[in-house]
Design an enzyme around this catalytic site. Sequence first.
Site, short mmCIF file in Angstrom:
data_model
loop_
_atom_site.label_atom_id
_atom_site.label_comp_id
_atom_site.label_asym_id
_atom_site.label_seq_id
_atom_site.Cartn_x
_atom_site.Cartn_y
_atom_site.Cartn_z
N HIS A 191 0.81 -1.22 0.00
CA HIS A 191 0.00 0.00 0.00
C HIS A 191 0.84 1.27 0.00
O HIS A 191 0.37 2.35 0.36
CB HIS A 191 -1.01 -0.02 1.14
CG HIS A 191 -2.27 -0.74 0.72
ND1 HIS A 191 -2.22 -1.94 0.07
CD2 HIS A 191 -3.58 -0.41 0.83
CE1 HIS A 191 -3.46 -2.33 -0.20
NE2 HIS A 191 -4.31 -1.42 0.25
N ASP A 225 -5.30 5.21 10.01
CA ASP A 225 -6.73 5.36 9.72
C ASP A 225 -7.29 4.13 9.01
O ASP A 225 -8.50 3.92 9.00
CB ASP A 225 -6.95 6.57 8.80
CG ASP A 225 -6.60 7.87 9.49
OD1 ASP A 225 -6.43 7.85 10.72
OD2 ASP A 225 -6.49 8.89 8.80
N GLU A 270 -8.74 14.32 14.98
CA GLU A 270 -8.23 14.59 13.63
C GLU A 270 -8.99 15.79 13.07
O GLU A 270 -9.71 16.48 13.79
CB GLU A 270 -8.39 13.36 12.71
CG GLU A 270 -7.40 12.25 12.96
CD GLU A 270 -7.21 11.31 11.77
OE1 GLU A 270 -7.73 11.60 10.68
OE2 GLU A 270 -6.54 10.27 11.96
#
Length: 517
Positions: A99, A160, A271
């Site tokens: 990723h 996240d 956040e």
Amino acid sequence: LSCMTARINLGSKLPYTNSDILDFNPLDGPSTLRTLNLHGHFSFDDVHHAAKDFGNQYQYYPLAILRPKSVSDISTTIKHIFQMGPASKLTVAARGHGHSTQGQAQVHGGVVISMESLQRPDIQIYTEKLPYIDVSGGELWINILRKSLKYGLAPKSWTDYLHLTVGGTLSNAGVSGQAFRHGPQISNVYELEVVTGKGEVVNCSEKQNADLFYSVLGGLGQFGIITRARIALEPAPKMVKWIRVLYSDFLSFTNDQEHLISYKKTFDYIEGFVIINRTGLLNNWRSSFNPQDPVQARRFNSEGKTLYCLEMTKSFNPDEADRVDQEVENLLSQLNYIRSTLFLSEVSYLDFLDRVHMSEIKLRSKGLWDVPHPWLNLLIPRTKIHEFAEEVFGNILTDTSNGPVLIYPVNRSKWDNRTSAVIPEEEIFYLVAFLSSAMPTSTGTDGIGHILDKNQEILQFCKTNHIGMKQYLAHYTTREDWQAHFGPRWETFMKRKATYDPLAILAPGQRIFQKAI
Ligand code: FAD
């Protein structure tokens, strides 16, 4: 050679050139790897998926993929390549979940180690005073969460998105809305088992082989392959109150964020994100926030104005609901958001932590997940965040954005400066993440060219105006740029490289060092 040319015929965007073929060294072909005695195996034919990553921009084909069944498979392979010395061009990249966005887990003509194949039979949880879990470096965080929740425990610090491997995030930092309190994931590891660039298997921790331990944490895969990690756990809550509020004024937004992270009895996750005149799916992909999604509140999207969303959670168990409501109310009363924009939802802790995966499912169903992702992640010192925002949100990205733009502060004191991670000098700095998706064939504002130009404009602004920015998940292509990125820490980084991977075999996709041949 026939094996290499066979792959050259696989597609048009292949990286081998004629000079690679002319330079071909029999030491670097499959036959040498086939002689190794392993529990797992090498694949030489279906290597194309290791030439792909989430970024969808870089494509380097390896010679082979190692699917290890044991740590000794990894050690044997690296030792073999190390012992061939500079006579061999072979290099090695651990691939977690692939990723990365710029080819960091790829290798041109070398060996990719598929870390997800390395299942450990001994995944164990210790529930003592300082609970922890021992996991493979190739384990996905979502699996660790599921396993530890069975014991009423969970890791403290997250990313996240949880479909990433332990080795992949610990090689960077691992940052999310818990980092202001617990630090990044690299601040929440007790011990590692590492295979160095010489093929040695070494256990390391704060007390044992400490230099290797800190080198590897945030080390961009340069010093060793993480085969096991001991991750700190804490009691897990069952539920979270998930809250979002909107601001039209950047100063109030950041004042409130900074207030919240400095306050002891604060939220458990903090956040924020920027809403730039768009309500399309790509903009909302992280925000599967049912039943009320604040980004859908179009009435606030007046005259293309930029809005800022503060996002927080408070964890609780069902028997504490009343007390937690009181605490939330008290905290919210200290903030200066637009009063009519409070959105509150209750979800399980698991659903909250796995929220981005819900969006992934939606995007996959629309064919919008496997598109190019020209992401840009920056760490901006607190004293420069307003100058940065004024230019970036006021001038560079005014009328469009191609995905979420996250922005939230963290504290430097929660980062351990013995690790390899590079962060700004100030005590508080902001993570600003431009998580763009590009439409593959577009030449417009949602095309890759336009987005890369905007990224470049932002980087140039930071440079010209001495913002003191550091890239997170940094991508540079020259030695000079890497040196500037590390600044005074470059000498230490090079010394560590010379000690643990002297032939520069590991993680060539980061483009920091080149194997000496
Ligand atoms: P890979 O891409 O496979 O590898 C990354 C690098 O680490 C490569 O250089 C590789 O060689 C090396 N590596 C992999 N495994 C090992 C190992 N076992 N030992 C040594 N080196 C190894 N990051 C955050 O901090 N916070 C976030 O909230 C966040 N959200 C994300 C959301 C999405 C949808 C995506 C795609 C990425 C996100 N990231 C986030 C970035 C992510 O943490 C990094 O890209 C991470 O490296 C990906 O993990 P991976 O397992 O896919 O690693």
